[in-house]
Scaffold this active site. Structure first.
Site, PDB file in Angstrom:
ATOM      1  CG  ASN A 145      -1.709   1.243   1.397  1.00 39.73           C
ATOM      2  OD1 ASN A 145      -1.796   2.050   0.478  1.00 39.73           O
ATOM      3  ND2 ASN A 145      -2.327   1.415   2.557  1.00 39.73           N
ATOM      4  CE  LYS A 151      -0.139   3.353   4.638  1.00 41.94           C
ATOM      5  NZ  LYS A 151      -0.136   3.475   6.076  1.00 41.94           N
ATOM      6  CG  HIS A 183      -5.916   2.230   4.847  1.00 40.10           C
ATOM      7  ND1 HIS A 183      -5.494   3.188   5.732  1.00 40.10           N
ATOM      8  CD2 HIS A 183      -4.931   1.300   4.788  1.00 40.10           C
ATOM      9  CE1 HIS A 183      -4.288   2.852   6.183  1.00 40.10           C
ATOM     10  NE2 HIS A 183      -3.925   1.714   5.623  1.00 40.10           N
ATOM     11  CD  GLU A 218      -2.939   5.722   6.483  1.00 46.10           C
ATOM     12  OE1 GLU A 218      -2.897   5.749   5.239  1.00 46.10           O
ATOM     13  OE2 GLU A 218      -2.042   5.208   7.176  1.00 46.10           O
ATOM     14  CD  GLU A 277      -3.761  -2.261   7.113  1.00 45.69           C
ATOM     15  OE1 GLU A 277      -2.639  -2.558   6.702  1.00 45.69           O
ATOM     16  OE2 GLU A 277      -4.326  -1.193   6.826  1.00 45.69           O
ATOM     17  N   GLY A 313       2.157   2.406  10.609  1.00 46.98           N
ATOM     18  CA  GLY A 313       3.138   3.476  10.439  1.00 46.98           C
ATOM     19  C   GLY A 313       3.813   3.898  11.719  1.00 46.98           C
ATOM     20  CB  SER A 360       4.796  -1.666  11.866  1.00 42.55           C
ATOM     21  OG  SER A 360       4.392  -0.318  12.033  1.00 42.55           O
TER      22      SER A 360
HETATM   23  P1  PGA Z   1       2.564   0.345   7.569  1.00 41.09           P
HETATM   24  O1  PGA Z   1       1.149   0.580   6.863  1.00 41.09           O
HETATM   25  O2  PGA Z   1       3.095  -0.981   7.058  1.00 41.09           O
HETATM   26  O3  PGA Z   1       3.409   1.512   7.141  1.00 41.09           O
HETATM   27  O4  PGA Z   1       2.307   0.297   9.030  1.00 41.09           O
HETATM   28  C1  PGA Z   1       0.255  -0.478   6.666  1.00 41.09           C
HETATM   29  C2  PGA Z   1      -1.026   0.053   6.057  1.00 41.09           C
HETATM   30  O5  PGA Z   1      -1.483   1.115   6.487  1.00 41.09           O
HETATM   31  O6  PGA Z   1      -1.606  -0.559   5.143  1.00 41.09           O
END
Ligand code: PGA
Length: 256
Positions: free
Chosen positions: A13, A15, A99, A101, A171, A177, A217
């Site tokens: 992903n 982003k 997601h 976010e 998630e 993140g 992460s």
């Molecule tokens: P990350 O993001 O691996 O940077 O924690 C995962 C995601 O939001 O899909």
């Protein structure tokens, strides 16, 4: 073991990262690095503006392309939005929906998630539906309640036959993140719970075939232990998907 029924999947992903020029470089590095991974599916979910070049550059390779969102209407006066048919025609195969976010910053609700899921499935896209609790919810011991609600409402009015095109990404918001990863045991506990939620609605045979990813992460170092768990069939990778080397290490762990 039921895990054998499911083909692992590693999805990056990206982003809001990578201009077309930067995307070209990264895809040119990723494609050869993962070309021998025959035992798992590989997807890169890139910004809308990079989709066309990603589809071109991955043509006849084992890398598939996904979008990070989709609108639920087939067309119309929705300035700035992209429909499922547009993605499909471009050669996009997957789309991330719900997601955290998008839920957090863009007003996404379980209802709009469900509308998007149904529109994407109707158009023939594969959906990566994201669910997960935030830190307060985990501390309040309501993780199961939250992911159960998000899973059930996200899949409202989705028929059993369509489940073959649904992937769930668990998630935990507190792990995205942040460098804080759920332990393999924590991640497994929730992923197996999600499978039970799906089994309640669709039956065990269907639930046993649904791909469930862990995201938050996941990286080249912790991937192996997470992916070894019975109900974790792959990963949705943010930060580590922006480095071809790290992404390819995670792919090779899934492929092993
Ligand atoms: P990350 O993001 O691996 O940077 O924690 C995962 C995601 O939001 O899909």
């Amino acid at each position: 073991m039921n895990k054998a029924l499911r083909r692992p999947l590693i999805a990056g992903n990206w982003k809001m990262n990578k201009t077309p020029t930067e995307a070209k470089e990264l895809i040119a590095d990723i494609v050869p690095a993962v070309k021998d991974a025959d035992n798992c599916d590989i997807v890169i979910c890139v910004p809308f503006i990079d989709l066309a070049l990603a589809v071109d550059m991955t043509y006849q390779t084992n890398v598939k392309v996904g979008a990070q969102n989709v609108h639920f209407a087939p067309n119309g006066a929705y300035t700035g939005e992209i429909s499922a048919a547009m993605l499909k025609e471009l050669g996009v195969e997957y789309v991330i929906i719900g997601h955290s976010e998008r839920r957090q910053y863009f007003g996404e609700t379980d209802e709009t998630v469900n509308l998007r899921v149904r529109a994407a499935l109707d158009a023939g896209l594969k959906v990566i539906l994201c669910v997960g609790e935030n830190k307060d919810e985990r501390l309040a011991n309501i993780t199961n309640e939250i992911v159960s609600k998000q899973t059930k409402l996200g899949l409202a009015d989705v028929a059993t036959e369509a489940l073959a095109n649904v992937i769930i990404a668990y998630e935990p918001v507190w792990a995205i993140g942040t460098g804080l990863t759920a332990t393999p045991e924590q991640a497994e506990e929730v992923c197996s719970f999600i499978r039970r939620v799906i089994a309640e609605k669709y039956g065990t045979d269907t639930a046993d075939k649904v791909i469930i990813l862990y995201g938050g992460s996941m990286n080249a170092v912790n991937a192996r232990d997470l992916l070894a768990k019975e109900d974790i069939d792959g990963g949705l990778i943010g930060g580590a998907s922006l480095k071809a080397k790290d992404f390819s290490v995670i792919v090779s762990e899934a492929n092993a």
